[in-house]
Motif scaffolding. Structure first.
Motif, short mmCIF file in Angstrom:
data_model
loop_
_atom_site.label_atom_id
_atom_site.label_comp_id
_atom_site.label_asym_id
_atom_site.label_seq_id
_atom_site.Cartn_x
_atom_site.Cartn_y
_atom_site.Cartn_z
N ILE A 172 0.83 -1.21 0.00
CA ILE A 172 0.00 0.00 0.00
C ILE A 172 0.86 1.26 0.00
O ILE A 172 0.56 2.24 -0.70
N SER A 173 1.96 1.23 0.76
CA SER A 173 2.87 2.38 0.77
C SER A 173 3.42 2.64 -0.63
O SER A 173 3.49 3.79 -1.08
N ALA A 174 3.78 1.56 -1.32
CA ALA A 174 4.33 1.70 -2.68
C ALA A 174 3.28 2.29 -3.62
O ALA A 174 3.59 3.16 -4.44
N TYR A 175 2.04 1.82 -3.50
CA TYR A 175 0.94 2.36 -4.31
C TYR A 175 0.84 3.87 -4.11
O TYR A 175 0.81 4.66 -5.06
N LEU A 176 0.75 4.26 -2.83
CA LEU A 176 0.51 5.66 -2.50
C LEU A 176 1.69 6.56 -2.87
O LEU A 176 1.51 7.70 -3.28
N GLU A 177 2.90 6.02 -2.72
CA GLU A 177 4.08 6.83 -3.03
C GLU A 177 4.30 6.98 -4.53
O GLU A 177 4.63 8.07 -5.01
N SER A 178 4.08 5.89 -5.26
CA SER A 178 4.35 5.96 -6.70
C SER A 178 3.17 6.55 -7.48
O SER A 178 3.35 7.42 -8.32
N GLU A 179 1.96 6.08 -7.18
CA GLU A 179 0.78 6.55 -7.92
C GLU A 179 0.25 7.88 -7.38
O GLU A 179 -0.25 8.71 -8.13
N GLY A 180 0.33 8.06 -6.07
CA GLY A 180 -0.26 9.25 -5.47
C GLY A 180 0.74 10.29 -5.03
O GLY A 180 0.37 11.35 -4.54
N ARG A 181 2.03 9.97 -5.18
CA ARG A 181 3.10 10.89 -4.76
C ARG A 181 2.91 11.34 -3.32
O ARG A 181 3.09 12.51 -2.97
N ALA A 182 2.54 10.38 -2.48
CA ALA A 182 2.29 10.67 -1.07
C ALA A 182 3.53 10.38 -0.23
O ALA A 182 4.37 9.56 -0.60
N ALA A 183 3.64 11.05 0.90
CA ALA A 183 4.66 10.74 1.90
C ALA A 183 3.98 9.86 2.94
O ALA A 183 3.02 10.28 3.58
N VAL A 184 4.45 8.61 3.05
CA VAL A 184 3.77 7.64 3.92
C VAL A 184 4.64 7.26 5.12
O VAL A 184 5.80 6.90 4.96
N ALA A 237 -4.42 -0.59 -7.21
CA ALA A 237 -3.60 0.59 -6.93
C ALA A 237 -4.30 1.90 -7.26
O ALA A 237 -4.37 2.80 -6.42
N LYS A 238 -4.83 2.01 -8.47
CA LYS A 238 -5.45 3.28 -8.88
C LYS A 238 -6.70 3.59 -8.07
O LYS A 238 -6.93 4.73 -7.68
N SER A 239 -7.49 2.56 -7.80
CA SER A 239 -8.71 2.76 -7.01
C SER A 239 -8.36 3.21 -5.59
O SER A 239 -9.03 4.09 -5.02
N LEU A 240 -7.30 2.61 -5.04
CA LEU A 240 -6.87 2.96 -3.69
C LEU A 240 -6.43 4.42 -3.63
O LEU A 240 -6.84 5.17 -2.74
N VAL A 241 -5.61 4.82 -4.57
CA VAL A 241 -5.11 6.20 -4.62
C VAL A 241 -6.26 7.19 -4.80
O VAL A 241 -6.33 8.22 -4.13
N ASN A 242 -7.20 6.85 -5.68
CA ASN A 242 -8.37 7.72 -5.90
C ASN A 242 -9.22 7.84 -4.63
O ASN A 242 -9.71 8.92 -4.31
N ALA A 243 -9.37 6.72 -3.93
CA ALA A 243 -10.15 6.72 -2.69
C ALA A 243 -9.49 7.61 -1.65
O ALA A 243 -10.16 8.39 -0.95
N VAL A 244 -8.17 7.50 -1.54
CA VAL A 244 -7.42 8.31 -0.57
C VAL A 244 -7.55 9.80 -0.91
O VAL A 244 -7.78 10.63 -0.04
#
Length: 204
Positions: free
Chosen positions: A16-28, A107-114
């Motif tokens: 999940i961290s990888a999803y958010l960092e790569s797809e969402g450019r988030a700091a996790v 991955a994409k659905s997770l990032v969109n949900a966040v």
């Protein structure tokens, strides 16, 4: 986006961290249990969003969510789960969570949900809410107490007595007694057969 992710499964945290960092450019910031999540909130919070695993150590289901919101008012929290019954999503939102995310999401659905939740909206997958609404009383469930249904849900997901006890915040010996009672009520020889009978009856 600054996100705190709390889950006791290392692979889930990493994925999940990888999803958010790569797809969402988030700091996790990721931690392995509820007490660590509260410490991270105190030391590094507030976050744009905090994702709490429903069944991790120390969480005690929705009690942990309630305590976290009381300790950190104004901080958005969402529940993350791979095993909780769909009705938990509705109960979590009613308790004040900003969303519910199944671990099976892509991955994409997770990032969109966040992103949706960080924007201030409440997110629960439509399929989850639909299934939760269908969990009506049946002839099968009428014979079971609320606690027996919770234990049976755990059996259907293949969870051990220890895991069920942790999720329901009960003693393992109590779960053993409930399993024994369930087997008698369902005329099952063992926990596996009880789960199969339940699934055949459309339970969960």
């Amino acid at each position: 986006m600054r996100i705190l992710l709390a889950d006791d499964h290392e692979m889930v945290r990493d994925t999940i961290s990888a999803y958010l960092e790569s797809e969402g450019r988030a700091a996790v910031v990721s931690v392995a249990d509820y007490p660590s999540a509260m410490k991270a909130l105190d030391a590094k919070g507030p976050f744009d969003l905090v994702l709490l695993d429903f069944s991790m150590p120390g969480m005690n289901g929705l009690d942990g969510l309630t305590d976290a919101m009381r300790s950190h008012p104004g901080q958005p929290f969402a529940i993350l789960s791979g095993t909780a019954p769909n009705r938990i999503a509705q109960e979590a939102v009613e308790a004040g969570a900003i969303g519910f995310i199944p671990k099976s999401m892509g991955a994409k659905s997770l990032v969109n949900a966040v992103r949706f939740m960080i924007a201030g909206e409440t997110y629960v997958p439509a399929s989850v809410m639909q299934d939760a609404g269908q969990e009506a009383e049946t002839e099968f469930t009428k014979q079971l107490s609320q606690r027996e249904r919770q234990v049976l849900t755990g059996l259907c997901y293949g969870r051990s007595n220890k895991e069920i006890a942790r999720e329901l915040d009960l003693q393992e010996v109590t779960i053993k007694l409930h399993v024994r009672t369930l087997c008698k009520k369902l005329n099952a020889k063992n926990r596996t057969q009880a789960a199969l009978i339940a699934k055949d009856a459309g339970f969960e």
